[in-house]
Design a protein around this motif. Structure first.
Motif, PDB file in Angstrom:
ATOM      1  N   PRO A 227      63.852  57.072 -73.166  1.00  0.00           N
ATOM      2  CA  PRO A 227      64.892  56.242 -73.819  1.00  0.00           C
ATOM      3  C   PRO A 227      66.215  55.782 -72.817  1.00  0.00           C
ATOM      4  O   PRO A 227      66.696  54.820 -72.755  1.00  0.00           O
ATOM      5  N   CYS A 228      66.686  56.714 -72.552  1.00  0.00           N
ATOM      6  CA  CYS A 228      67.973  56.551 -71.468  1.00  0.00           C
ATOM      7  C   CYS A 228      67.551  56.120 -70.193  1.00  0.00           C
ATOM      8  O   CYS A 228      68.632  55.318 -69.869  1.00  0.00           O
ATOM      9  N   ARG A 229      66.558  56.253 -69.632  1.00  0.00           N
ATOM     10  CA  ARG A 229      65.955  55.618 -68.417  1.00  0.00           C
ATOM     11  C   ARG A 229      66.034  54.210 -68.762  1.00  0.00           C
ATOM     12  O   ARG A 229      66.587  53.431 -68.008  1.00  0.00           O
ATOM     13  N   LEU A 230      65.171  53.677 -69.743  1.00  0.00           N
ATOM     14  CA  LEU A 230      64.979  52.282 -70.237  1.00  0.00           C
ATOM     15  C   LEU A 230      66.286  51.937 -70.240  1.00  0.00           C
ATOM     16  O   LEU A 230      66.416  50.464 -70.231  1.00  0.00           O
ATOM     17  N   ASP A 231      67.406  52.352 -71.093  1.00  0.00           N
ATOM     18  CA  ASP A 231      68.483  51.717 -71.307  1.00  0.00           C
ATOM     19  C   ASP A 231      69.241  51.434 -70.178  1.00  0.00           C
ATOM     20  O   ASP A 231      69.757  50.326 -69.912  1.00  0.00           O
ATOM     21  N   TYR A 232      69.427  52.301 -69.005  1.00  0.00           N
ATOM     22  CA  TYR A 232      69.741  51.715 -67.991  1.00  0.00           C
ATOM     23  C   TYR A 232      69.262  50.748 -67.043  1.00  0.00           C
ATOM     24  O   TYR A 232      69.696  49.709 -66.667  1.00  0.00           O
TER      25      TYR A 232
ATOM     26  N   ARG B 104      75.318  55.908 -62.475  1.00  0.00           N
ATOM     27  CA  ARG B 104      75.352  56.411 -63.951  1.00  0.00           C
ATOM     28  C   ARG B 104      74.681  57.955 -63.964  1.00  0.00           C
ATOM     29  O   ARG B 104      73.594  58.253 -63.447  1.00  0.00           O
ATOM     30  N   GLY B 105      75.226  58.768 -64.532  1.00  0.00           N
ATOM     31  CA  GLY B 105      74.846  60.247 -64.867  1.00  0.00           C
ATOM     32  C   GLY B 105      73.730  59.846 -66.061  1.00  0.00           C
ATOM     33  O   GLY B 105      73.860  59.079 -67.035  1.00  0.00           O
ATOM     34  N   MET B 106      72.636  60.723 -66.229  1.00  0.00           N
ATOM     35  CA  MET B 106      71.929  60.886 -67.374  1.00  0.00           C
ATOM     36  C   MET B 106      71.982  62.335 -67.830  1.00  0.00           C
ATOM     37  O   MET B 106      71.709  63.136 -67.212  1.00  0.00           O
ATOM     38  N   VAL B 107      72.605  62.522 -68.875  1.00  0.00           N
ATOM     39  CA  VAL B 107      73.043  63.797 -69.518  1.00  0.00           C
ATOM     40  C   VAL B 107      72.510  64.095 -70.573  1.00  0.00           C
ATOM     41  O   VAL B 107      72.144  63.434 -71.655  1.00  0.00           O
TER      42      VAL B 107
END
Length: 258
Positions: A49-54, A229-232
């Motif tokens: 989900p985080c990857r897809l957001d970016y 961007r970082g993914m945390v």
């Protein structure tokens, strides 16, 4: 240490192919588990989900698309390099993009094809390297290279190949792991040895790439970096989120072809 490491990898690599056979073998062995959210690819399911957001935000911004539209990426041709079982290719197809998924691990392709068919999606999956697509003159509006550059033999050659696959104004999205003591503790000791989210040996810390090194690779390939961007991961909420400041472990960059 970073520049000398990357140079050494370039010297050992086949200039016509960035594939590292030992890395391909690792993912061949796990191919059947791609769509098991609690299996060996659990970390990617959690991160997705985080990857897809970016990814979706960067594509929408670059090509002036409205993400609230039914199929906002209609008319865009997208390549997912190292597509695995299709965790990114399928949502891109649902958003309207014409998707090609490429993977050097042959066993991943039938897994991805079957799941796409079951999901009613048309995705062009191919067992090939990025270099094969470039040699045949393929062109794309967007190239995804997510969690793959740390597994290739020649990072600079790999980014050069991505550049050749992009149309002018095309967008590269690349994510990887930073190389520092924290990333070793989190990605190697934590993920592989303590949490056992991944089989031991999935990653080699020496192959991780710092954000500055990735920016240099990108610029050397005549691509212009436009964002990173970082993914945390938050262990309290058990969720991933994007960060403008924290690139210490997982991070992604966006770059445009001049």
């Amino acid at each position: 240490m970073g520049g000398s490491q990357l140079s050494a990898r370039r010297e050992m690599a086949d200039p016509a192919n960035s594939i590292d056979p030992s890395e391909v073998a690792k993912f061949e062995a796990m191919a059947a588990e791609w769509w098991d959210p609690n299996g060996k690819f659990k970390p990617l399911h959690m991160l997705n989900p985080c990857r897809l957001d970016y990814i979706t935000t960067q594509i929408a911004t670059q090509f002036d698309r409205d993400l609230k539209a039914p199929r906002p990426f209609e008319g865009l041709r997208l390549l997912d390099i190292g597509c695995g079982g299709g965790l990114l290719a399928e949502p891109m197809a649902r958003l309207g993009a014409t998707v090609v998924g490429a993977d050097a691990a042959e066993r991943n392709i039938p897994v991805a094809q079957l799941h796409a068919e079951q999901s009613g999606l048309e995705i062009d999956y191919r067992h090939c390297a990025a270099e094969d697509l470039a040699a045949s003159g393929e062109q794309f509006d967007v190239v995804l290279a997510m969690e793959i550059i740390e597994h290739v033999a020649d990072p600079q050659g790999f980014v050069n190949t991505i550049q050749s696959l992009l149309r002018p104004g095309g967008l590269m999205l690349c994510s990887t792991l930073n190389r520092n003591p924290k990333s070793y503790m989190v990605a190697i000791i934590g993920a592989e040895h303590v949490m056992r989210w991944l089989p031991k040996g999935t990653h080699e810390w020496s192959k991780f790439i710092t954000p500055d090194e990735l920016y240099d690779l990108t610029r050397n390939a005549q691509l212009d970096p436009i964002d990173r961007r970082g993914m945390v991961f938050n262990p309290l909420s058990w969720r991933w989120s994007l960060s403008e400041r924290d690139l210490s472990v997982n991070y992604a960059i966006a770059a445009v072809k001049r």
